[in-house]
Design a protein around this motif. Structure first.
Motif, PDB file in Angstrom:
ATOM      1  N   PHE A  38       0.806  -1.227   0.000  1.00 52.36           N
ATOM      2  CA  PHE A  38       0.000   0.000   0.000  1.00 52.36           C
ATOM      3  C   PHE A  38       0.838   1.274   0.000  1.00 52.36           C
ATOM      4  O   PHE A  38       0.291   2.372   0.045  1.00 52.36           O
ATOM      5  N   LEU A  39       2.150   1.144  -0.069  1.00 54.83           N
ATOM      6  CA  LEU A  39       3.014   2.311   0.052  1.00 54.83           C
ATOM      7  C   LEU A  39       3.025   3.197  -1.184  1.00 54.83           C
ATOM      8  O   LEU A  39       3.608   4.283  -1.169  1.00 54.83           O
ATOM      9  N   VAL A  40       2.399   2.742  -2.257  1.00 59.54           N
ATOM     10  CA  VAL A  40       2.331   3.560  -3.471  1.00 59.54           C
ATOM     11  C   VAL A  40       0.892   3.979  -3.786  1.00 59.54           C
ATOM     12  O   VAL A  40       0.611   4.440  -4.885  1.00 59.54           O
ATOM     13  N   LEU A  41       0.001   3.834  -2.821  1.00 57.79           N
ATOM     14  CA  LEU A  41      -1.388   4.229  -3.047  1.00 57.79           C
ATOM     15  C   LEU A  41      -1.505   5.739  -3.269  1.00 57.79           C
ATOM     16  O   LEU A  41      -0.851   6.525  -2.577  1.00 57.79           O
ATOM     17  N   PRO A  42      -2.342   6.154  -4.193  1.00 58.82           N
ATOM     18  CA  PRO A  42      -2.596   7.589  -4.346  1.00 58.82           C
ATOM     19  C   PRO A  42      -3.244   8.155  -3.086  1.00 58.82           C
ATOM     20  O   PRO A  42      -4.036   7.473  -2.423  1.00 58.82           O
TER      21      PRO A  42
END
Length: 325
Positions: free
Chosen positions: A71-75
């Motif tokens: 989830f570290l690249v979620l907008p």
């Protein structure tokens, strides 16, 4: 939608529009140890409120700040703060009980609160409940709220909602996967999402150490034919030995629940010296929401959980008793 009345939709959208127009601080809070549905729903709503004109919208959750790597690249992650400004309006997402909000539960009764949720075990807190136990994910409720606010879907909002949907439906394989869910997924894909990349990132990418950890925990699984039950446990020592973060255990219960001889599967994940996060799944014949509520947790008929204290053996004894009641 389902159980949500038009009056509640009108109250929620009215409160949000008023807060946005006034420039009031709006706080979004999801449950401790957020999963894809909690985090995705929260960030989708936060980004929608920004598009609506909100200048003071923040998002948070109780407990440790570390997020699962997928989830570290979620907008919308820039919405997250550790110490939010005192809000004039609060929105909770995917939390069925006050206890799941940690310290932020103290704001209930002091700050007007909109509740977005889909758990049958919802305890009734908050001022404007947008709760539909027939919805496959809180993301489904969030998508409807965003639509009613008049905010069009874009790629960033759609990705957050899609992750919420696929995580809580197990990639569209759980019982609450309805025609409505597939219609929503189609709308989200229309924005240009890459479902293969997202599914690979969320479900199919783990460190090799996690693969070894999975094998060890699965090898310890215990089948109790007399109880139609299968279970296993993963300790903090297991995580340390394999050099893994707790998030890698998400999804491991699917490897346990496939045992044909069991109706109920349980996975105990240690989070403290005598504290365990317990995930439970059933094939539908057992109402696990009833079991989880009896043990201080919540969830759905076929998927539920709670926090247990003591040893794995002691916790499993309580589960067997609750299953028999």
């Amino acid at each position: 939608m389902g159980e949500i009345t038009e009056d509640r939709w009108a109250a929620a959208t009215g409160a949000l529009r008023t807060a946005v127009a006034a420039g009031d601080p709006i706080l979004l809070v999801c449950h401790v140890n957020p999963d894809g549905d909690a985090l995705g729903s929260m960030l989708a709503v936060g980004q929608a409120l920004r598009k609506l004109g909100a200048t003071k919208v923040q998002a948070t959750y109780p407990g440790p700040s570390a997020l699962p790597e997928p989830f570290l690249v979620l907008p919308g992650l820039d919405l997250l703060v550790d110490s939010p400004e005192a809000p004039v309006l609060m929105v909770t997402l995917d939390a069925a009980a006050e206890s799941r909000l940690g310290a932020y539960a103290s704001l209930l009764g002091e700050v007007p609160t909109i509740v977005l949720d889909h758990h049958a075990s919802y305890t009734g807190f908050g001022d404007i409940p947008l709760v539909d136990s027939g919805a496959a994910a809180t993301a489904v409720v969030a998508a409807e709220l965003i639509s009613r606010l008049g905010v069009p879907l874009d790629l960033q909002i759609a990705e957050c909602l899609y992750i919420g949907v696929i995580t809580d439906t197990g990639s569209f394989k759980y019982a609450l996967t309805t025609p409505e869910v597939h219609r929503l997924a189609a709308d989200l894909l229309e924005t240009g999402l890459d479902p293969g990349e997202i599914s690979s990132r969320v479900f199919d990418t783990r460190p090799f150490g996690a693969v070894k950890l999975y094998g060890e925990v699965l090898s310890r699984a215990v089948l109790e034919p007399e109880n139609r039950l299968v279970w296993s446990a993963a300790s903090l020592a297991d995580l340390e030995r394999h050099g893994q973060a707790p998030y890698v255990l998400e999804g491991l219960i699917d490897g346990i629940r496939c045992a044909a001889e069991a109706d109920v599967a349980c996975l105990l994940k240690q989070v403290g010296p005598a504290e365990w996060s317990v995930s439970m799944r059933s094939r539908g014949g057992v109402d696990l929401s009833r079991v989880a509520v009896a043990l201080g947790g919540g969830g759905h008929r076929a998927a539920a959980g709670f926090t247990g204290y003591g040893t794995p053996a002691e916790i499993m004894d309580r589960i067997r008793i609750a299953l028999g009641e």
